[in-house]
Design an enzyme around this catalytic site. Structure first.
Site, PDB file in Angstrom:
ATOM      1  N   GLY A 191       0.793  -1.221   0.000  1.00 19.21           N
ATOM      2  CA  GLY A 191       0.000   0.000   0.000  1.00 19.21           C
ATOM      3  C   GLY A 191       0.825   1.270   0.000  1.00 19.21           C
ATOM      4  O   GLY A 191       0.440   2.268  -0.612  1.00 19.21           O
ATOM      5  N   ASP A 192       1.966   1.239   0.669  1.00 16.43           N
ATOM      6  CA  ASP A 192       2.871   2.384   0.689  1.00 16.43           C
ATOM      7  C   ASP A 192       3.293   2.733  -0.732  1.00 16.43           C
ATOM      8  O   ASP A 192       3.232   3.899  -1.150  1.00 16.43           O
ATOM      9  CB  ASP A 192       4.084   2.074   1.562  1.00 16.43           C
ATOM     10  CG  ASP A 192       5.114   3.187   1.573  1.00 16.43           C
ATOM     11  OD1 ASP A 192       4.738   4.353   1.790  1.00 16.43           O
ATOM     12  OD2 ASP A 192       6.306   2.888   1.363  1.00 16.43           O
ATOM     13  N   ALA A 193       3.684   1.734  -1.482  1.00 16.31           N
ATOM     14  CA  ALA A 193       4.123   1.958  -2.867  1.00 16.31           C
ATOM     15  C   ALA A 193       2.967   2.445  -3.735  1.00 16.31           C
ATOM     16  O   ALA A 193       3.121   3.369  -4.537  1.00 16.31           O
ATOM     17  CB  ALA A 193       4.713   0.671  -3.438  1.00 16.31           C
TER      18      ALA A 193
END
Length: 140
Positions: A21-23
């Site tokens: 999700g960060d990416a």
């Protein structure tokens, strides 16, 4: 999506969902900033922090909850990310803020891996709009 693939993402640790999700969220933010005409890397990085910092993401979670923006399933994956045992530590923020931001990223990881592309784009746009409207709790 095959039943096996669906089962796989549902079994993933919340930190792994947050990693994905960060990416994903970062790409939405980078695209948004470039579409705004920003081209200098230093300026891009500085502006991106308003959207992707742990503090900003924790503020967005507060708004999602207050606005009843998320689904029960998204809230479930948020809690999985927030409560997951992490082997990294918070940098320049409290442990609680870091854990909440991990939960935020887990939602984006869940949406990505479950191929909910429309909801993913809708949520990213909602987040961008909240930041740009100055709605984050600590900006008031």
């Amino acid at each position: 999506m095959s039943e096996q693939a669906q089962s796989d993402y549902q079994q993933l640790n919340g930190v792994v969902l947050a990693y994905m999700g960060d990416a994903t969220y970062e790409v939405f933010i980078r695209r948004h900033l470039i579409e705004q005409g920003l081209t200098r890397p230093n300026k891009l990085q500085h502006k991106a922090t308003r959207y992707v910092s742990a503090k900003a993401q924790a503020g967005l979670i507060t708004l999602m909850d207050a606005d009843d923006y998320w689904t029960e399933e998204e809230e479930y994956y948020f809690k999985r990310g927030r409560n997951a045992k992490s082997y990294t530590h918070a940098k320049n923020t409290s442990v609680m803020t870091y854990r909440i931001s991990t939960g935020f990223e887990a939602i984006f990881g869940y949406l990505t891996l479950s191929n909910q592309h429309d909801r993913l784009a809708e949520m990213a746009q909602w987040c961008i709009e909240q930041v740009e409207a100055g709605r984050l709790p600590d900006e008031k």
